[in-house]
Design an enzyme around this catalytic site. Structure first.
Site, PDB file in Angstrom:
ATOM      1  N   HIS A  63     -11.010 -18.358  21.102  1.00  0.00           N
ATOM      2  CA  HIS A  63      -9.981 -19.393  20.957  1.00  0.00           C
ATOM      3  C   HIS A  63      -8.782 -18.806  20.231  1.00  0.00           C
ATOM      4  O   HIS A  63      -8.923 -18.164  19.203  1.00  0.00           O
ATOM      5  CB  HIS A  63     -10.528 -20.587  20.146  1.00  0.00           C
ATOM      6  CG  HIS A  63     -11.425 -21.466  20.964  1.00  0.00           C
ATOM      7  ND1 HIS A  63     -11.769 -22.742  20.579  1.00  0.00           N
ATOM      8  CD2 HIS A  63     -12.038 -21.254  22.148  1.00  0.00           C
ATOM      9  CE1 HIS A  63     -12.552 -23.277  21.495  1.00  0.00           C
ATOM     10  NE2 HIS A  63     -12.750 -22.395  22.455  1.00  0.00           N
ATOM     11  N   TYR A  76      -8.747 -31.009  15.179  1.00  0.00           N
ATOM     12  CA  TYR A  76      -8.972 -31.553  13.841  1.00  0.00           C
ATOM     13  C   TYR A  76      -8.039 -32.756  13.710  1.00  0.00           C
ATOM     14  O   TYR A  76      -6.816 -32.587  13.718  1.00  0.00           O
ATOM     15  CB  TYR A  76      -8.637 -30.526  12.758  1.00  0.00           C
ATOM     16  CG  TYR A  76      -9.658 -29.411  12.617  1.00  0.00           C
ATOM     17  CD1 TYR A  76      -9.686 -28.341  13.511  1.00  0.00           C
ATOM     18  CD2 TYR A  76     -10.589 -29.431  11.583  1.00  0.00           C
ATOM     19  CE1 TYR A  76     -10.628 -27.326  13.377  1.00  0.00           C
ATOM     20  CE2 TYR A  76     -11.538 -28.414  11.446  1.00  0.00           C
ATOM     21  CZ  TYR A  76     -11.550 -27.367  12.346  1.00  0.00           C
ATOM     22  OH  TYR A  76     -12.483 -26.362  12.210  1.00  0.00           O
ATOM     23  N   PRO A 131     -17.912 -28.151   5.569  1.00  0.00           N
ATOM     24  CA  PRO A 131     -17.725 -27.440   6.833  1.00  0.00           C
ATOM     25  C   PRO A 131     -16.323 -27.495   7.435  1.00  0.00           C
ATOM     26  O   PRO A 131     -16.066 -26.854   8.458  1.00  0.00           O
ATOM     27  CB  PRO A 131     -18.731 -28.117   7.771  1.00  0.00           C
ATOM     28  CG  PRO A 131     -18.979 -29.454   7.175  1.00  0.00           C
ATOM     29  CD  PRO A 131     -18.781 -29.319   5.697  1.00  0.00           C
ATOM     30  N   LYS A 165     -16.377 -22.148   7.386  1.00  0.00           N
ATOM     31  CA  LYS A 165     -16.535 -20.899   6.644  1.00  0.00           C
ATOM     32  C   LYS A 165     -17.975 -20.533   6.250  1.00  0.00           C
ATOM     33  O   LYS A 165     -18.240 -19.382   5.901  1.00  0.00           O
ATOM     34  CB  LYS A 165     -15.703 -20.965   5.345  1.00  0.00           C
ATOM     35  CG  LYS A 165     -14.231 -20.813   5.578  1.00  0.00           C
ATOM     36  CD  LYS A 165     -13.874 -19.405   6.000  1.00  0.00           C
ATOM     37  CE  LYS A 165     -12.515 -19.345   6.638  1.00  0.00           C
ATOM     38  NZ  LYS A 165     -12.446 -18.606   7.866  1.00  0.00           N
ATOM     39  N   TYR A 196      -8.157 -19.429   8.276  1.00  0.00           N
ATOM     40  CA  TYR A 196      -9.120 -19.897   9.277  1.00  0.00           C
ATOM     41  C   TYR A 196      -9.638 -18.722  10.110  1.00  0.00           C
ATOM     42  O   TYR A 196     -10.844 -18.586  10.321  1.00  0.00           O
ATOM     43  CB  TYR A 196      -8.466 -20.943  10.188  1.00  0.00           C
ATOM     44  CG  TYR A 196      -9.459 -21.748  11.006  1.00  0.00           C
ATOM     45  CD1 TYR A 196      -9.751 -23.066  10.671  1.00  0.00           C
ATOM     46  CD2 TYR A 196     -10.097 -21.203  12.118  1.00  0.00           C
ATOM     47  CE1 TYR A 196     -10.655 -23.814  11.416  1.00  0.00           C
ATOM     48  CE2 TYR A 196     -11.000 -21.942  12.866  1.00  0.00           C
ATOM     49  CZ  TYR A 196     -11.270 -23.242  12.509  1.00  0.00           C
ATOM     50  OH  TYR A 196     -12.166 -23.973  13.247  1.00  0.00           O
TER      51      TYR A 196
HETATM   52  P1  RFL Z   1     -29.455 -20.587   5.819  1.00  0.00           P
HETATM   53  O1  RFL Z   1     -29.004 -20.548   7.229  1.00  0.00           O
HETATM   54  O2  RFL Z   1     -29.666 -21.916   5.190  1.00  0.00           O
HETATM   55  O3  RFL Z   1     -30.813 -19.761   5.775  1.00  0.00           O
HETATM   56  C1  RFL Z   1     -31.665 -19.802   4.644  1.00  0.00           C
HETATM   57  C2  RFL Z   1     -33.062 -19.573   5.128  1.00  0.00           C
HETATM   58  O4  RFL Z   1     -33.934 -19.509   4.008  1.00  0.00           O
HETATM   59  C3  RFL Z   1     -35.118 -20.204   4.335  1.00  0.00           C
HETATM   60  N1  RFL Z   1     -35.824 -20.588   3.112  1.00  0.00           N
HETATM   61  C4  RFL Z   1     -36.933 -19.961   2.668  1.00  0.00           C
HETATM   62  N2  RFL Z   1     -37.643 -18.919   3.132  1.00  0.00           N
HETATM   63  C5  RFL Z   1     -38.754 -18.540   2.447  1.00  0.00           C
HETATM   64  N3  RFL Z   1     -39.207 -19.187   1.328  1.00  0.00           N
HETATM   65  C6  RFL Z   1     -38.517 -20.247   0.839  1.00  0.00           C
HETATM   66  N4  RFL Z   1     -38.973 -20.912  -0.255  1.00  0.00           N
HETATM   67  C7  RFL Z   1     -37.328 -20.676   1.495  1.00  0.00           C
HETATM   68  N5  RFL Z   1     -36.439 -21.670   1.282  1.00  0.00           N
HETATM   69  C8  RFL Z   1     -35.529 -21.601   2.261  1.00  0.00           C
HETATM   70  C9  RFL Z   1     -34.613 -21.389   5.143  1.00  0.00           C
HETATM   71  O5  RFL Z   1     -35.641 -21.977   5.936  1.00  0.00           O
HETATM   72  C10 RFL Z   1     -33.540 -20.729   5.973  1.00  0.00           C
HETATM   73  O6  RFL Z   1     -34.027 -20.259   7.218  1.00  0.00           O
HETATM   74  O7  RFL Z   1     -28.498 -19.763   4.864  1.00  0.00           O
HETATM   75  P2  RFL Z   1     -27.564 -18.462   5.165  1.00  0.00           P
HETATM   76  O8  RFL Z   1     -28.352 -17.429   5.908  1.00  0.00           O
HETATM   77  O9  RFL Z   1     -26.930 -18.142   3.887  1.00  0.00           O
HETATM   78  O10 RFL Z   1     -26.481 -18.973   6.220  1.00  0.00           O
HETATM   79  C11 RFL Z   1     -25.522 -19.927   5.849  1.00  0.00           C
HETATM   80  C12 RFL Z   1     -25.226 -20.853   7.019  1.00  0.00           C
HETATM   81  O11 RFL Z   1     -26.418 -21.259   7.656  1.00  0.00           O
HETATM   82  C13 RFL Z   1     -24.464 -22.092   6.535  1.00  0.00           C
HETATM   83  O12 RFL Z   1     -23.413 -21.717   5.677  1.00  0.00           O
HETATM   84  C14 RFL Z   1     -23.830 -22.930   7.653  1.00  0.00           C
HETATM   85  O13 RFL Z   1     -24.711 -23.223   8.679  1.00  0.00           O
HETATM   86  C15 RFL Z   1     -23.284 -24.220   7.021  1.00  0.00           C
HETATM   87  N6  RFL Z   1     -23.404 -25.373   7.913  1.00  0.00           N
HETATM   88  C16 RFL Z   1     -22.442 -25.609   8.807  1.00  0.00           C
HETATM   89  N7  RFL Z   1     -21.352 -24.812   8.834  1.00  0.00           N
HETATM   90  C17 RFL Z   1     -20.391 -25.045   9.721  1.00  0.00           C
HETATM   91  O14 RFL Z   1     -19.397 -24.319   9.738  1.00  0.00           O
HETATM   92  N8  RFL Z   1     -20.505 -26.083  10.643  1.00  0.00           N
HETATM   93  C18 RFL Z   1     -21.581 -26.910  10.663  1.00  0.00           C
HETATM   94  O15 RFL Z   1     -21.657 -27.811  11.473  1.00  0.00           O
HETATM   95  C19 RFL Z   1     -22.574 -26.685   9.718  1.00  0.00           C
HETATM   96  N9  RFL Z   1     -23.651 -27.490   9.715  1.00  0.00           N
HETATM   97  C20 RFL Z   1     -24.496 -26.250   7.848  1.00  0.00           C
HETATM   98  C21 RFL Z   1     -24.591 -27.297   8.776  1.00  0.00           C
HETATM   99  C22 RFL Z   1     -25.483 -26.127   6.879  1.00  0.00           C
HETATM  100  C23 RFL Z   1     -26.540 -27.025   6.807  1.00  0.00           C
HETATM  101  N10 RFL Z   1     -27.461 -26.875   5.745  1.00  0.00           N
HETATM  102  C24 RFL Z   1     -27.507 -25.672   4.960  1.00  0.00           C
HETATM  103  C25 RFL Z   1     -28.208 -27.907   5.166  1.00  0.00           C
HETATM  104  C26 RFL Z   1     -25.662 -28.172   8.767  1.00  0.00           C
HETATM  105  C27 RFL Z   1     -26.639 -28.045   7.779  1.00  0.00           C
HETATM  106  C28 RFL Z   1     -27.762 -29.037   7.824  1.00  0.00           C
HETATM  107  C1  PHB Z   2     -18.873 -26.776  14.766  1.00  0.00           C
HETATM  108  O1  PHB Z   2     -18.606 -26.563  15.957  1.00  0.00           O
HETATM  109  O2  PHB Z   2     -20.028 -27.049  14.393  1.00  0.00           O
HETATM  110  C2  PHB Z   2     -17.806 -26.742  13.754  1.00  0.00           C
HETATM  111  C3  PHB Z   2     -16.564 -26.255  14.099  1.00  0.00           C
HETATM  112  C4  PHB Z   2     -15.555 -26.239  13.146  1.00  0.00           C
HETATM  113  C5  PHB Z   2     -15.805 -26.708  11.877  1.00  0.00           C
HETATM  114  C6  PHB Z   2     -17.062 -27.193  11.541  1.00  0.00           C
HETATM  115  C7  PHB Z   2     -18.064 -27.216  12.479  1.00  0.00           C
HETATM  116  O3  PHB Z   2     -14.806 -26.720  10.966  1.00  0.00           O
END
Ligand code: RFL
Ligand code: PHB
Length: 385
Positions: free
Chosen positions: A72, A195, A288, A292, A378
């Site tokens: 994009h 957005y 989110p 980032k 961004y």
């Molecule tokens: P992760 O992906 O949370 O991975 C951490 C891993 O550690 C495991 N874990 C354990 N393993 C062993 N023993 C234990 N006691 C443990 N406790 C936990 C977990 O099962 C997991 O697999 O962290 P990491 O690798 O730092 O990556 C970060 C990203 O995943 C995160 O920043 C983003 O996904 C944030 N986020 C979102 N970001 C966006 O930009 N757009 C989104 O739509 C978005 N949705 C989200 C999200 C984060 C969420 N979390 C953390 C609750 C939605 C959710 C639900």
């Molecule tokens: C997503 O596609 O999940 C998404 C995209 C942009 C954002 C947050 C989430 O700022």
């Protein structure tokens, strides 16, 4: 069991760290509390910034991303009756890619498997011990295990156990709203993300593929998902995203998944104590709105991997000693950017805020300086910024 680096968590931070360490000749074992299927299907982030894409390509993880991901040039910023395109390529020479976190997880999982790397899924009772003999204990099918290592890295996300053994200062901000996120089985109604500021609340039109749309609505923090029927969700999205304005239409389709995501900013520092390091969501959470979270996790391990390679293969501690300070510079930049995007776009009960937000949006959309600031953050600053 013994390894050089014990990694807790097989999210993007943990699996990518294991991959980068293997490239540098350092052995690691990853322990993960969830099953592999669960980790590879949970719906989370969707946007990869420029440096994340370059890093994945440079370590052999870019083939499917280049084939199936979508580049994009920028995003649309919108408020009632106005939609503006910010072209990041024109503004800062960098683009972003739409490629779901689920796909990044699958690519990393396959790469670790192909390399014969040990990732132990479905563990229970993980405990981390920092001492002159750092180790991790856990159970698998009720059987206790101990994993000794030179270094332990907590990549265990916002609820994992490692943060507690790396005491430090914490900063946090909560927001009085959440996101209601939906995944819909319908072609995106837009070529790039929208957005949208709206008096009813923020809305985001994102996507995962040419046939799958990802959408978000600002909702109050204590929202019960049961109150949001599919029809109510589509009606709110249509209003906030401007269905019918200048001929633009939001196409509806079956909702495959919906959930409420809380919003929080959180930073813990330092990101190291002795032989235990933190990376990704284990050390910091961003709301989110700036896309980032996943990118910051990648940036952390991009700094940490060479630091651990130097520490463990050359006994050179300099990069490891600098890791926390260097990582935190980017963490705070992204924390600020995510807070800024969030507070600019989410409506509050105070009408004064609405006027400030609209003024800020008009400035960002009409001034090269304003647009460039958003684009630079961004699309992502260079690693090591
Ligand atoms: P992760 O992906 O949370 O991975 C951490 C891993 O550690 C495991 N874990 C354990 N393993 C062993 N023993 C234990 N006691 C443990 N406790 C936990 C977990 O099962 C997991 O697999 O962290 P990491 O690798 O730092 O990556 C970060 C990203 O995943 C995160 O920043 C983003 O996904 C944030 N986020 C979102 N970001 C966006 O930009 N757009 C989104 O739509 C978005 N949705 C989200 C999200 C984060 C969420 N979390 C953390 C609750 C939605 C959710 C639900
Ligand atoms: C997503 O596609 O999940 C998404 C995209 C942009 C954002 C947050 C989430 O700022």
């Amino acid at each position: 069991m013994r390894t050089q680096v014990a990694i807790i968590g097989a999210g993007p931070a943990g699996l990518l760290l294991s991959h980068l360490l293997a490239e540098g000749g350092v052995e690691s074992v990853v322990v993960e509390t969830r099953t592999r299927d669960y980790v590879e299907s949970r719906i989370r982030a969707g946007i990869l910034e420029h440096s994340t894409v370059e890093l994945l390509k440079s370590v052999g993880l870019g083939d499917r991303l280049m084939r199936e991901g979508h580049e994009h040039r920028g995003i649309y910023l919108q408020w009632p009756s106005e939609r503006h395109h910010l072209d990041f390529l024109d503004l800062v020479g960098r683009s972003v890619w739409v490629y779901g976190q689920t796909e990044v997880q699958k690519d990393l999982g396959r790469a670790r498997e192909a390399a014969g790397q040990q990732v132990i899924y479905d563990v229970r009772d993980t405990a981390v011990f920092d001492s002159t003999e750092p180790h991790v204990t856990f159970t698998v099918d009720g059987v206790a295990h101990r994993l000794d290592a030179d270094v332990v890295v907590g990549c265990d996300g916002s609820f994992g156990p490692t943060r507690a053994v790396v005491p430090g200062t914490t900063w946090q901000r909560t927001y009085p709203y959440s996101w209601l996120g939906v995944l819909a089985d319908v072609a995106p109604s837009t070529d790039e993300l929208i957005y949208a500021w709206h008096p009813d609340g923020f809305a985001l039109n994102s996507m995962r593929s040419p046939t799958v749309t990802r959408l978000y609505l600002q909702v109050p923090a204590d929202t019960d998902i049961a109150e949001w029927s599919d029809e109510r969700i589509w009606d709110a999205l249509s209003i906030r995203l401007g269905h019918g304005q200048d001929g633009w239409e939001l196409t509806r389709g079956p909702i495959m998944e919906k959930s409420v995501l809380p919003m929080r900013s959180f930073v813990q520092a330092p990101m190291r104590r002795g032989n235990v390091f933190l990376a990704g969501d284990a050390a910091h959470i961003v709301p989110p709105t700036g896309a980032k979270g996943l990118n910051l996790a990648v940036a952390d391990v991009t700094l940490l991997a060479p630091a651990l390679v130097a520490l463990l293969t050359e006994k050179d501690p300099r990069l490891a000693d600098e890791y926390s300070d260097r990582a935190l510079r980017r963490v705070w930049r992204c924390t600020h950017f995510s807070w800024w995007m969030t507070t600019m776009l989410h409506t509050s009960p105070d009408p004064f805020d609405a006027q400030l937000q609209l003024s800020q949006l008009r400035w960002v959309a009409s001034s090269v300086a304003g647009a460039t600031g958003l684009a630079e953050n961004y699309a992502g600053l260079p690693i090591g910024f």
